[in-house]
Design an enzyme around this catalytic site. Structure first.
Site, PDB file in Angstrom:
ATOM      1  N   ALA A 157       0.850  -1.193   0.000  1.00  0.00           N
ATOM      2  CA  ALA A 157       0.000   0.000   0.000  1.00  0.00           C
ATOM      3  C   ALA A 157       0.882   1.239   0.000  1.00  0.00           C
ATOM      4  O   ALA A 157       1.999   1.205   0.533  1.00  0.00           O
ATOM      5  CB  ALA A 157      -0.875  -0.011   1.245  1.00  0.00           C
ATOM      6  N   LYS A 158       0.381   2.295  -0.601  1.00  0.00           N
ATOM      7  CA  LYS A 158       1.160   3.541  -0.664  1.00  0.00           C
ATOM      8  C   LYS A 158       0.719   4.404   0.515  1.00  0.00           C
ATOM      9  O   LYS A 158      -0.158   5.264   0.386  1.00  0.00           O
ATOM     10  CB  LYS A 158       0.884   4.204  -2.020  1.00  0.00           C
ATOM     11  CG  LYS A 158       2.052   4.967  -2.576  1.00  0.00           C
ATOM     12  CD  LYS A 158       1.830   5.329  -4.020  1.00  0.00           C
ATOM     13  CE  LYS A 158       2.617   6.547  -4.439  1.00  0.00           C
ATOM     14  NZ  LYS A 158       4.054   6.497  -4.278  1.00  0.00           N
ATOM     15  N   ILE A 159       1.314   4.134   1.664  1.00  0.00           N
ATOM     16  CA  ILE A 159       0.880   4.730   2.931  1.00  0.00           C
ATOM     17  C   ILE A 159       1.795   5.888   3.314  1.00  0.00           C
ATOM     18  O   ILE A 159       3.027   5.736   3.308  1.00  0.00           O
ATOM     19  CB  ILE A 159       0.903   3.651   4.048  1.00  0.00           C
ATOM     20  CG1 ILE A 159      -0.130   2.574   3.738  1.00  0.00           C
ATOM     21  CG2 ILE A 159       0.664   4.263   5.418  1.00  0.00           C
ATOM     22  CD1 ILE A 159      -0.103   1.391   4.670  1.00  0.00           C
ATOM     23  N   TYR A 163       6.501   6.263   4.322  1.00  0.00           N
ATOM     24  CA  TYR A 163       7.526   6.949   3.530  1.00  0.00           C
ATOM     25  C   TYR A 163       8.692   7.440   4.366  1.00  0.00           C
ATOM     26  O   TYR A 163       9.694   7.912   3.827  1.00  0.00           O
ATOM     27  CB  TYR A 163       6.908   8.042   2.645  1.00  0.00           C
ATOM     28  CG  TYR A 163       6.470   7.384   1.358  1.00  0.00           C
ATOM     29  CD1 TYR A 163       7.258   7.437   0.221  1.00  0.00           C
ATOM     30  CD2 TYR A 163       5.327   6.596   1.318  1.00  0.00           C
ATOM     31  CE1 TYR A 163       6.912   6.763  -0.930  1.00  0.00           C
ATOM     32  CE2 TYR A 163       4.960   5.912   0.179  1.00  0.00           C
ATOM     33  CZ  TYR A 163       5.765   6.000  -0.948  1.00  0.00           C
ATOM     34  OH  TYR A 163       5.432   5.315  -2.084  1.00  0.00           O
TER      35      TYR A 163
END
Ligand code: PLP
Length: 313
Positions: A157-159, A163
């Protein structure tokens, strides 16, 4: 960059960037409980058109990321595509842009959790030039930071909060004089760059870590795999060892921001001839043609924004 006059979509309506507010105590800001996308818009001067690349695929990934974080997008994929086209039309950028849809936990209170916390959704767009100098290539190093493992935080998932992993690796690399970091997985296999997927070429075959290596399932990665297959370049998705990086004929990164950027050296070892190799060159030339709407076979990858605002993708 002064974005104050630009138009964003926030709180269910279009407004000016500086009218859209996020509270100091909002959950997403304090706990990193958000997920997002990065979408590219490529301006073609000849066509006087802004082409949005693989818009639908990005919203599908955002939908999955949101589901993992127990959030629900307030619009269908079709509506999100239309809203994004509308946003671009309102801003009328005549240059390459980057679009950032974001869904985040909006409660302004104290308490780390996911279930039952209300969400907010926004889309912003900004002018965006080159992320890397694709012709110069990158001097990369293997990071001392490992890629987040799916047992720790969902790597797929691009959470937003995840990052910090990319930021630590990228900063360490830059402060040590490199351009970019390559992160290994927890079990020591090659995962990816700080915000891009990694490809390796050896004896004419293209290799990339398979999705079980805790990589983000990059949309550019998938496009490059498909493109390679269409160009009769053999592709193998499997776990890669660190020392395979040192013996590679070519290494390159792919991503929405990175495009296709070759790696010149890794851990002070020159890759191939230290220039962009033939496989990367071939794939990047085709990829660039696709993004600019110059390859009729891949026109469906693009959503034009200005010509009649007709949604194609
Ligand atoms: C951690 C990470 N890996 C890979 C990628 C490449 O993914 P995509 O090609 O979908 O941009 C990105 C960029 O979005 C990223 O942030």
């Amino acid at each position: 960059m002064d974005l104050s006059e630009s138009i964003v979509f926030a709180g269910g309506r279009f407004c000016r960037y500086d009218e859209a507010k996020v509270g100091l105590l909002s959950h997403g800001l304090n706990y990193g409980t958000g997920c997002f996308e990065g979408i590219r818009g490529y301006y073609n001067e000849d066509d006087r058109e802004l082409y949005l690349l693989q818009l639908r695929e990005h919203y599908e990934r955002l939908h999955t990321s949101a589901k993992i974080l127990m959030m629900k997008l307030p619009h269908s994929i079709d509506e999100l595509v239309e809203l994004t086209v509308e946003l671009c039309a309102r801003n009328r950028y005549e240059e390459n842009i980057y679009i950032r849809p974001l869904i985040y936990k909006a409660a302004e209170d104290v308490g780390v959790r996911l279930a039952g916390v209300p969400d907010a959704f926004a889309i912003a767009a900004l002018p965006f030039g080159k992320y890397f100098d694709a012709e110069a290539g990158l001097n990369a190093c293997v990071s001392s930071w490992r890629r987040i493992d799916d047992t720790v935080a969902p790597a797929r998932a691009k959470i937003t909060g995840a990052y910090i992993n990319s930021a630590l690796a990228k900063s360490e690399a830059q402060l040590n004089g490199f351009d970019e970091a390559i992160l290994l997985s927890q079990d020591g296999h090659v995962a990816e760059g700080s915000a891009a997927n990694l490809f390796l070429v050896r004896r004419g075959t293209l290799y990339t870590p398979d999705p079980s290596q805790n990589v983000l399932e990059g949309i550019t990665r998938r496009t490059i795999v498909d493109l390679a297959k269409a160009l009769d370049i053999p592709v193998i998705e499997r776990a890669l060892d660190r020392s395979e990086l040192y013996g590679a004929d070519e290494l390159f990164l792919t991503g929405t921001a990175a495009g296709v950027t070759f790696i010149r050296s890794v851990d002070h070892r020159i890759v191939g001839a230290g220039t962009m190799g033939p496989v990367a060159r071939k794939l990047s030339t085709h990829f660039d043609a696709i993004t600019m709407g110059r390859d009729p076979a891949y026109r469906s990858y693009l959503t034009p924004t200005y010509s009649g605002r007709k949604v194609v993708a």
